[in-house]
Design an enzyme around this catalytic site. Structure first.
Site, short mmCIF file in Angstrom:
data_model
loop_
_atom_site.label_atom_id
_atom_site.label_comp_id
_atom_site.label_asym_id
_atom_site.label_seq_id
_atom_site.Cartn_x
_atom_site.Cartn_y
_atom_site.Cartn_z
CE LYS A 15 -1.70 1.59 3.95
NZ LYS A 15 -1.53 3.04 4.20
CG ASN A 16 2.58 2.60 3.54
OD1 ASN A 16 1.47 3.11 3.45
ND2 ASN A 16 3.06 2.15 4.68
CB CYS A 75 -4.22 6.33 11.47
SG CYS A 75 -4.76 4.82 10.67
NE ARG A 125 0.13 10.32 10.61
CZ ARG A 125 -0.28 9.23 9.95
NH1 ARG A 125 0.59 8.32 9.59
NH2 ARG A 125 -1.53 9.06 9.64
CG ASP A 130 3.43 1.50 9.73
OD1 ASP A 130 2.97 2.31 10.57
OD2 ASP A 130 3.45 1.73 8.51
NE ARG A 188 -6.80 4.46 6.12
CZ ARG A 188 -5.74 4.80 6.84
NH1 ARG A 188 -5.69 4.54 8.12
NH2 ARG A 188 -4.70 5.38 6.26
#
Length: 424
Positions: free
Chosen positions: A22-23, A120, A125, A311, A403
């Site tokens: 995903k990232n 999230c 951030r 993560d 997600r």
């Protein structure tokens, strides 16, 4: 709102696979804004965040299609060479990665209006670093009504150092610099595999980028880029989560596509916990984990890559909750990433948080309970704890899970877990 029902069912065994990252996929999709024509990406995961990014790109003016029935799925994007350079709040609010359109829009079209991002709730951030970098390249930036508005006749090269390492900041600056006039030097750049993947794709498109040091990139801007085809790498966090699922249940699992080179710190800690990990080639390369009779306690701290990834912190906390002794975790990346602690304690875990540190006293068993996911990786930690717990655990708000994990319940079920999605 969907929930998951998980019944502890003993060791997981067998073979599964890690989907596309995903990232890595999110910035690659955003990079299609930089070049007119048709781009094609293979191994794009079918996730809520991917759907949000594609919807955003369609709003901007790209034509997109995704092959949902085949595995691995693919995605085609056509850039017609004109754009509505706006990312509205209703699309950006659910996903922080939406800010990745800012650099490409500004570089290609000279203007961008992007809502301040959401995602999230694991920390502030802020995107100040993105804005400072783009300002250094000549962008005129203002904030109004919750939007970033940026203009530039043409961005120019700059020598910019990130005060703190930012993955999306590095990615935004890379894409902007690819079409800027002159040379851009990015100091204190993020080194994550997803950043390296974006560098590879931009070079395929004709960008001139070199790593001068492990954390320093030099970009020589070009006049135009061309579309490319690329296969997205496997998701290292999903792979790590599946390995921990094997460890916490006392199992023996092979994760196809898991790349040892991307999981060095995670593998090191799993081995320190007593797990056997080997690289094998069952229907393709991957990693096999054989769990020990008892998990050894650990001390770990999250760091930027190549350190231990934030993560994976929540997943390891679930694992260490049943370790044979006391463990300690220091969370150094996000200030609000212990929200899963209260839910794990509902299942019988003994965890005490003091500032950025969490002390985990291993217990002999966990018990099923109704729990609630608070963010993406927290939801994964609750699934892992539920796999080990006695009885049934019901996990609500699993839209967080959707997600970032593609068909996780199906993969776990294939390994012998009792996992059921409840709709409602």
């Amino acid at each position: 709102m969907d929930s998951l029902s998980v019944c502890g069912n003993g060791p997981l065994k067998g073979q599964t696979f890690a989907s596309g990252s995903k990232n890595a996929a999110l910035p690659l999709l955003a990079s299609a804004l930089l070049a007119e024509g048709t781009h094609h990406f293979e191994n794009v995961p079918r996730l809520a965040d991917i759907r949000t990014m594609l919807k955003l790109l369609r709003h901007i003016g790209l034509e997109t299609s995704m092959e949902h029935n085949a595995h691995p799925s693919s995605c085609t994007l056509h850039n017609p060479g004109k754009a509505n350079p706006e990312a509205p709040y209703e699309l950006v609010k659910t996903m922080r990665a939406s800010v990745l359109v800012l650099g490409p829009l500004l570089a290609k079209y000279g203007k961008a209006k992007v809502s301040l991002p959401g995602g999230c709730a694991i920390g502030a951030r802020p995107i100040d670093l993105h804005l400072k970098a783009l300002s250094a390249m000549g962008a005129h930036i203002s904030l109004s009504g919750g939007y970033v508005e940026a203009t530039a006749q043409r961005l120019h090269g700059a020598d910019f150092r990130f005060d703190t390492i930012s993955v999306t900041g590095t990615e935004n600056l890379l894409m902007a610099a690819s079409l800027a006039k002159g040379t851009t030097r990015i100091r204190n750049a993020a080194q994550e595999p997803e950043v390296a993947e974006l560098v590879d794709v931009l070079k395929k498109m004709g960008a001139q980028i070199e790593w001068e040091k492990p954390n320093e990139l030099v970009v020589e801007g070009v006049e135009a880029l061309t579309p490319c085809q690329h296969t997205v790498c496997a998701d290292r966090i999903e792979a790590g989560t599946l390995l921990v699922a094997a460890a916490i249940t006392g199992g023996d699992v092979f994760v196809q596509n898991a790349q040892a080179a991307h999981l060095g710190a995670v593998i090191e800690k799993l081995r320190e916990a007593g797990c056997e990990i080997s690289q094998e080639h069952k229907n393709g390369p991957g990693l096999r984990l054989v769990a020990p009779p008892h998990i050894r306690p650990l001390q770990l701290q999250t760091q930027e890559y190549p350190g231990f990834p934030t993560d994976m912190q929540a997943q390891f906390m679930a694992l260490l909750s049943i370790a044979d002794g006391d463990s300690e975790i220091a969370e150094n990346i996000f200030e609000n990433r212990y929200m899963h602690v209260a839910e794990l304690c509902r299942m019988g875990a003994h965890i005490h948080v003091s500032g950025t540190h969490a002390l985990i006293h291993g217990v002999s068993k966990l018990s099923g309970a109704p729990v609630m996911a608070t963010d993406l990786r927290a939801s994964a930690s609750l699934v892992l704890a539920a796999l080990r717990a006695e009885g049934t655990t019901t996990i609500s708000r699993v839209y967080h899970l959707d997600r970032g994990y593609e068909q996780l319940e199906e993969k776990l079920s294939h390994l012998g877990a009792k996992v059921e999605r409840l709709h409602g």
